[in-house]
Write a protein that holds these residues in place. Structure first.
Motif, PDB file in Angstrom:
ATOM      1  N   LYS A 105     -75.523   8.529 -33.553  1.00  0.00           N
ATOM      2  CA  LYS A 105     -76.831   9.148 -33.315  1.00  0.00           C
ATOM      3  C   LYS A 105     -76.731  10.210 -32.228  1.00  0.00           C
ATOM      4  N   ALA A 108     -74.955  13.259 -33.538  1.00  0.00           N
ATOM      5  CA  ALA A 108     -75.816  14.029 -34.449  1.00  0.00           C
ATOM      6  C   ALA A 108     -76.859  14.825 -33.673  1.00  0.00           C
ATOM      7  N   GLU A 109     -77.406  14.237 -32.602  1.00  0.00           N
ATOM      8  CA  GLU A 109     -78.396  14.937 -31.788  1.00  0.00           C
ATOM      9  C   GLU A 109     -77.777  16.126 -31.069  1.00  0.00           C
ATOM     10  N   ARG A 110     -76.542  15.996 -30.609  1.00  0.00           N
ATOM     11  CA  ARG A 110     -75.846  17.097 -29.936  1.00  0.00           C
ATOM     12  C   ARG A 110     -75.577  18.249 -30.915  1.00  0.00           C
ATOM     13  N   GLU A 111     -75.257  17.922 -32.160  1.00  0.00           N
ATOM     14  CA  GLU A 111     -74.992  18.967 -33.155  1.00  0.00           C
ATOM     15  C   GLU A 111     -76.286  19.697 -33.504  1.00  0.00           C
ATOM     16  N   ASP A 112     -77.424  18.984 -33.543  1.00  0.00           N
ATOM     17  CA  ASP A 112     -78.704  19.602 -33.883  1.00  0.00           C
ATOM     18  C   ASP A 112     -79.257  20.422 -32.720  1.00  0.00           C
ATOM     19  N   GLY A 113     -79.005  19.989 -31.531  1.00  0.00           N
ATOM     20  CA  GLY A 113     -79.652  20.562 -30.366  1.00  0.00           C
ATOM     21  C   GLY A 113     -78.879  21.616 -29.722  1.00  0.00           C
TER      22      GLY A 113
END
Length: 113
Positions: A105, A108-113
């Motif tokens: 999780k 994934a948040e680092r890739e989106d942000g």
């Protein structure tokens, strides 16, 4: 030879040769593992012979027949050991699963942000 070396090492004219500290090395022809490949035995042959001997001893101790080249060992009895995790292992597996899920999780948040 060792005694002669020891006695000569005590004489002042031979003190520079340091015979006494090396007297115990007389007749020593090098480290046991540094012998040439053409030597009568090598360590692999010794290990294999030892393993064969120990296996034969174990078969004899347990009343099993000696194995020959044409012998096939067949196990005729099986015992069910269990399935799945023990309760302690289940707790550890769940903790690991939760850590992996959290790490995914965060990634994934680092890739989106």
């Amino acid at each position: 030879m060792i005694r002669t070396c020891w006695d000569l090492g005590a004489r002042p004219e031979f003190r520079a040769l340091r015979l006494r500290p090396w007297a115990h090395m007389l007749g020593f022809r090098g480290h046991f593992a540094s012998k040439s490949r053409a030597y009568s035995l090598n360590l692999t042959d010794l290990r294999n012979a030892r393993a064969t001997h120990r296996a034969a001893e174990a078969r004899e101790r347990h009343g099993l027949p000696a194995l020959g080249d044409a012998t096939t060992l067949v196990l005729g009895h099986w015992r069910f050991a269990g399935i799945g995790y023990t309760p302690g292992e289940a707790i550890m597996a769940e903790q690991i699963r939760q850590r992996v899920q959290t790490a995914r999780k965060i990634a994934a948040e680092r890739e989106d942000g």
